[in-house]
Scaffold this active site. Structure first.
Site, PDB file in Angstrom:
ATOM      1  N   ARG A 137      32.036 -10.277 -33.475  1.00  0.00           N
ATOM      2  CA  ARG A 137      31.973  -8.830 -33.626  1.00  0.00           C
ATOM      3  C   ARG A 137      33.312  -8.307 -34.171  1.00  0.00           C
ATOM      4  O   ARG A 137      34.314  -9.009 -34.180  1.00  0.00           O
ATOM      5  CB  ARG A 137      31.663  -8.169 -32.281  1.00  0.00           C
ATOM      6  CG  ARG A 137      30.247  -8.400 -31.791  1.00  0.00           C
ATOM      7  CD  ARG A 137      30.036  -7.883 -30.381  1.00  0.00           C
ATOM      8  NE  ARG A 137      30.729  -8.706 -29.389  1.00  0.00           N
ATOM      9  CZ  ARG A 137      30.736  -8.463 -28.080  1.00  0.00           C
ATOM     10  NH1 ARG A 137      30.095  -7.402 -27.604  1.00  0.00           N
ATOM     11  NH2 ARG A 137      31.359  -9.265 -27.244  1.00  0.00           N
ATOM     12  N   LYS A 189      36.780  -7.159 -27.654  1.00  0.00           N
ATOM     13  CA  LYS A 189      37.108  -7.828 -26.399  1.00  0.00           C
ATOM     14  C   LYS A 189      38.576  -7.655 -26.040  1.00  0.00           C
ATOM     15  O   LYS A 189      39.412  -7.290 -26.862  1.00  0.00           O
ATOM     16  CB  LYS A 189      36.762  -9.317 -26.490  1.00  0.00           C
ATOM     17  CG  LYS A 189      35.267  -9.587 -26.604  1.00  0.00           C
ATOM     18  CD  LYS A 189      34.480  -9.016 -25.445  1.00  0.00           C
ATOM     19  CE  LYS A 189      34.754  -9.736 -24.140  1.00  0.00           C
ATOM     20  NZ  LYS A 189      33.979  -9.171 -23.001  1.00  0.00           N
ATOM     21  N   TYR A 239      36.870  -3.261 -24.734  1.00  0.00           N
ATOM     22  CA  TYR A 239      36.452  -3.732 -23.419  1.00  0.00           C
ATOM     23  C   TYR A 239      37.640  -4.433 -22.764  1.00  0.00           C
ATOM     24  O   TYR A 239      38.353  -5.196 -23.410  1.00  0.00           O
ATOM     25  CB  TYR A 239      35.290  -4.730 -23.529  1.00  0.00           C
ATOM     26  CG  TYR A 239      33.971  -4.101 -23.883  1.00  0.00           C
ATOM     27  CD1 TYR A 239      33.339  -3.214 -23.018  1.00  0.00           C
ATOM     28  CD2 TYR A 239      33.336  -4.395 -25.091  1.00  0.00           C
ATOM     29  CE1 TYR A 239      32.124  -2.632 -23.338  1.00  0.00           C
ATOM     30  CE2 TYR A 239      32.124  -3.824 -25.423  1.00  0.00           C
ATOM     31  CZ  TYR A 239      31.514  -2.938 -24.546  1.00  0.00           C
ATOM     32  OH  TYR A 239      30.318  -2.366 -24.864  1.00  0.00           O
ATOM     33  N   HIS A 272      37.680  -5.098 -18.720  1.00  0.00           N
ATOM     34  CA  HIS A 272      37.217  -5.829 -17.530  1.00  0.00           C
ATOM     35  C   HIS A 272      38.404  -6.354 -16.717  1.00  0.00           C
ATOM     36  O   HIS A 272      38.508  -7.545 -16.423  1.00  0.00           O
ATOM     37  CB  HIS A 272      36.281  -6.959 -17.930  1.00  0.00           C
ATOM     38  CG  HIS A 272      35.027  -6.501 -18.608  1.00  0.00           C
ATOM     39  ND1 HIS A 272      34.031  -5.821 -17.938  1.00  0.00           N
ATOM     40  CD2 HIS A 272      34.615  -6.598 -19.900  1.00  0.00           C
ATOM     41  CE1 HIS A 272      33.057  -5.523 -18.776  1.00  0.00           C
ATOM     42  NE2 HIS A 272      33.390  -5.980 -19.972  1.00  0.00           N
ATOM     43  N   GLU A 324      34.130   0.040 -20.903  1.00  0.00           N
ATOM     44  CA  GLU A 324      33.176  -0.103 -19.802  1.00  0.00           C
ATOM     45  C   GLU A 324      33.354   0.923 -18.691  1.00  0.00           C
ATOM     46  O   GLU A 324      32.492   1.038 -17.812  1.00  0.00           O
ATOM     47  CB  GLU A 324      33.236  -1.512 -19.199  1.00  0.00           C
ATOM     48  CG  GLU A 324      34.484  -1.827 -18.380  1.00  0.00           C
ATOM     49  CD  GLU A 324      35.632  -2.369 -19.213  1.00  0.00           C
ATOM     50  OE1 GLU A 324      36.612  -2.849 -18.619  1.00  0.00           O
ATOM     51  OE2 GLU A 324      35.552  -2.306 -20.455  1.00  0.00           O
ATOM     52  N   ASP A 361      17.012  -5.279  -6.121  1.00  0.00           N
ATOM     53  CA  ASP A 361      18.036  -4.248  -6.243  1.00  0.00           C
ATOM     54  C   ASP A 361      18.146  -3.512  -4.906  1.00  0.00           C
ATOM     55  O   ASP A 361      17.168  -3.450  -4.142  1.00  0.00           O
ATOM     56  CB  ASP A 361      17.685  -3.254  -7.365  1.00  0.00           C
ATOM     57  CG  ASP A 361      18.893  -2.479  -7.858  1.00  0.00           C
ATOM     58  OD1 ASP A 361      19.411  -2.801  -8.937  1.00  0.00           O
ATOM     59  OD2 ASP A 361      19.334  -1.548  -7.151  1.00  0.00           O
ATOM     60  N   SER A 419      17.065  -5.809  -2.302  1.00  0.00           N
ATOM     61  CA  SER A 419      18.036  -6.898  -2.358  1.00  0.00           C
ATOM     62  C   SER A 419      18.762  -7.042  -1.023  1.00  0.00           C
ATOM     63  O   SER A 419      19.652  -6.265  -0.691  1.00  0.00           O
ATOM     64  CB  SER A 419      19.051  -6.642  -3.486  1.00  0.00           C
ATOM     65  OG  SER A 419      19.949  -7.724  -3.599  1.00  0.00           O
ATOM     66  N   ASP A 442      31.981 -11.500 -16.707  1.00  0.00           N
ATOM     67  CA  ASP A 442      33.203 -10.832 -17.164  1.00  0.00           C
ATOM     68  C   ASP A 442      33.807  -9.939 -16.084  1.00  0.00           C
ATOM     69  O   ASP A 442      34.943  -9.481 -16.217  1.00  0.00           O
ATOM     70  CB  ASP A 442      32.972 -10.041 -18.459  1.00  0.00           C
ATOM     71  CG  ASP A 442      31.780  -9.099 -18.381  1.00  0.00           C
ATOM     72  OD1 ASP A 442      31.248  -8.896 -17.277  1.00  0.00           O
ATOM     73  OD2 ASP A 442      31.378  -8.568 -19.436  1.00  0.00           O
ATOM     74  N   ARG A 495      31.471 -20.281 -13.196  1.00  0.00           N
ATOM     75  CA  ARG A 495      32.785 -20.066 -13.803  1.00  0.00           C
ATOM     76  C   ARG A 495      32.610 -19.727 -15.274  1.00  0.00           C
ATOM     77  O   ARG A 495      31.572 -20.011 -15.877  1.00  0.00           O
ATOM     78  CB  ARG A 495      33.678 -21.292 -13.637  1.00  0.00           C
ATOM     79  CG  ARG A 495      33.175 -22.564 -14.300  1.00  0.00           C
ATOM     80  CD  ARG A 495      34.180 -23.716 -14.135  1.00  0.00           C
ATOM     81  NE  ARG A 495      33.772 -24.921 -14.829  1.00  0.00           N
ATOM     82  CZ  ARG A 495      33.059 -25.901 -14.303  1.00  0.00           C
ATOM     83  NH1 ARG A 495      32.671 -25.795 -13.028  1.00  0.00           N
ATOM     84  NH2 ARG A 495      32.725 -26.965 -15.011  1.00  0.00           N
ATOM     85  N   VAL A 524      28.947 -17.404 -20.272  1.00  0.00           N
ATOM     86  CA  VAL A 524      29.661 -16.895 -21.450  1.00  0.00           C
ATOM     87  C   VAL A 524      29.893 -15.392 -21.280  1.00  0.00           C
ATOM     88  O   VAL A 524      28.934 -14.629 -21.142  1.00  0.00           O
ATOM     89  CB  VAL A 524      28.867 -17.173 -22.739  1.00  0.00           C
ATOM     90  CG1 VAL A 524      29.583 -16.574 -23.947  1.00  0.00           C
ATOM     91  CG2 VAL A 524      28.670 -18.675 -22.935  1.00  0.00           C
TER      92      VAL A 524
END
Length: 362
Positions: A15, A74, A93, A95, A117, A197, A219, A269, A278, A297
């Site tokens: 991207r 990113k 982004y 995170h 985000e 949820d 949930s 993330d 992981r 990923v």
């Protein structure tokens, strides 16, 4: 304002921060955009298109980074930390809850770091996270189905089944945008789908979309255990704004899953909601632990950059224009954008990130 668009450096991240059409909008408003050469190639945008839109093409990442504002996709990697500058605006982004090293770098350099985000509307919606959540949700099932293939290490289950053979079971943890889009694809494939949820109102809403084609469960630990044990594919779709995702699936529970089943954790993330999960990469997307294939990923939408870049820019463009026109004054004029600020003036300013790193300056 001078705006830099460096080429993304994360593994197979194709991207790009701005499309040529948005560059043209900025150029028409008197701003100068500097695009690192070939930054848009992965999204099928050429240097020639950026030049035609009014950008200047620069030969190095340093030349793109050395600007008043940098727009990315990113978070900066360690190799990019040296480019961060005091009073620079970084819009991307971030995170940070799962990345202490980057948080410390942003503090030390004095960057004004605005995270896509955490830009938040009055109704709690996250307009700059939503388009990538839609894509990641849809891809999660697409990738999950792929890694269920026997040649990929999976159990060999076809999610949609065939007449005379039951379909695969998909358990989705979280009924937000990611979970909804994952369910949309899984239902379309013909899988047996369960969404869990903690928000009963959200589950009621989802019932209006999917009807009896999906099972909706509150949930809690007991329901999670039952559904995860029987699942062929588990999708982690949990988001807590600005904070690490809670661990919903323990290592002990993963060890009780069926051999060859698959976990795709879209929350990776933000730390992930599966204890055994992981971070992986597009180059090496999976590993097997306790007989279960794990996919972690963190930049899943990078797999479909032509679609993802345009979807992201459709949402980020108005905010980029405001920042270009008014600089940091835009934060005072747009409270939704102001909520996106994570670090400014050497301090953490976002409450959720502050709660994750209480020992850092705030």
């Amino acid at each position: 304002m001078d705006i830099g668009i460096p080429r993304e450096t994360k593994d197979q991240e194709f991207r790009v921060g701005l499309t040529p059409s948005i560059v043209r909008t900025l150029s028409d408003r008197g701003h100068q955009v500097y695009v690192e050469t070939n930054a848009g190639n992965g999204s099928s945008f050429t240097d020639a298109e950026y030049l035609q839109a009014g950008a200047k093409i620069v030969p190095t990442a340093a030349a793109a980074w050395d600007r008043e504002m940098v727009v990315k996709v990113k978070e900066p990697l360690a190799s990019e930390y040296s480019y961060l500058q005091k009073n620079q605006i970084l819009f991307t982004y971030l995170h940070l809850a799962a990345n202490r090293a980057l948080t410390e770098q942003l503090i030390d350099t004095g960057v004004s770091a605005i995270a896509y985000e955490t830009v938040e509307l009055p109704d709690g919606k996250l307009p700059l996270l939503a388009p990538m959540s839609i894509i990641a949700g849809r891809l999660s099932v697409q990738f999950g189905a792929r890694f269920l293939e026997k040649q990929q290490g999976g159990s060999g289950v076809l999610l949609g089944g065939v007449p005379g053979v039951q379909p695969g079971r998909v358990t989705i943890l979280g009924g937000g945008i990611v979970g909804t889009e994952a369910a949309r694809i899984a239902v379309g494939m013909g899988a047996q789908v369960t969404i869990l949820d903690v928000n009963v109102d959200r589950l009621s809403y989802l019932e209006t979309i999917f009807g009896s084609r999906v099972t909706y469960l509150y949930s809690n630990a007991a329901n999670i255990e039952i559904c995860v044990r029987s699942a062929d594919l588990v999708i982690g779709a949990v988001l807590i704004l600005g904070k690490r995702a809670p661990i919903l699936v323990s290592k002990a529970l993963v060890e009780q899953m069926k051999p060859g089943s698959v976990i795709v954790d879209v929350a990776v993330d933000q730390g992930g909601c599966i204890e055994t999960l992981r971070t992986t990469s597009h180059t090496n997307p999976v590993y097997t632990e306790a007989g279960v294939v794990h996919y972690g990923v963190p930049n899943m939408p990078g797999a479909v950059p032509w679609t993802a870049t345009q979807a992201l820019n459709n949402s980020t463009a108005p905010y980029v224009v405001k920042l270009a026109d008014r600089g940091l004054e835009a934060l005072e004029l747009d409270l939704n954008l102001a909520k996106g600020v994570n670090v400014r003036g050497g301090s953490i300013v976002h409450p959720a990130v502050q709660s994750v790193f209480p020992d850092l300056p705030s």
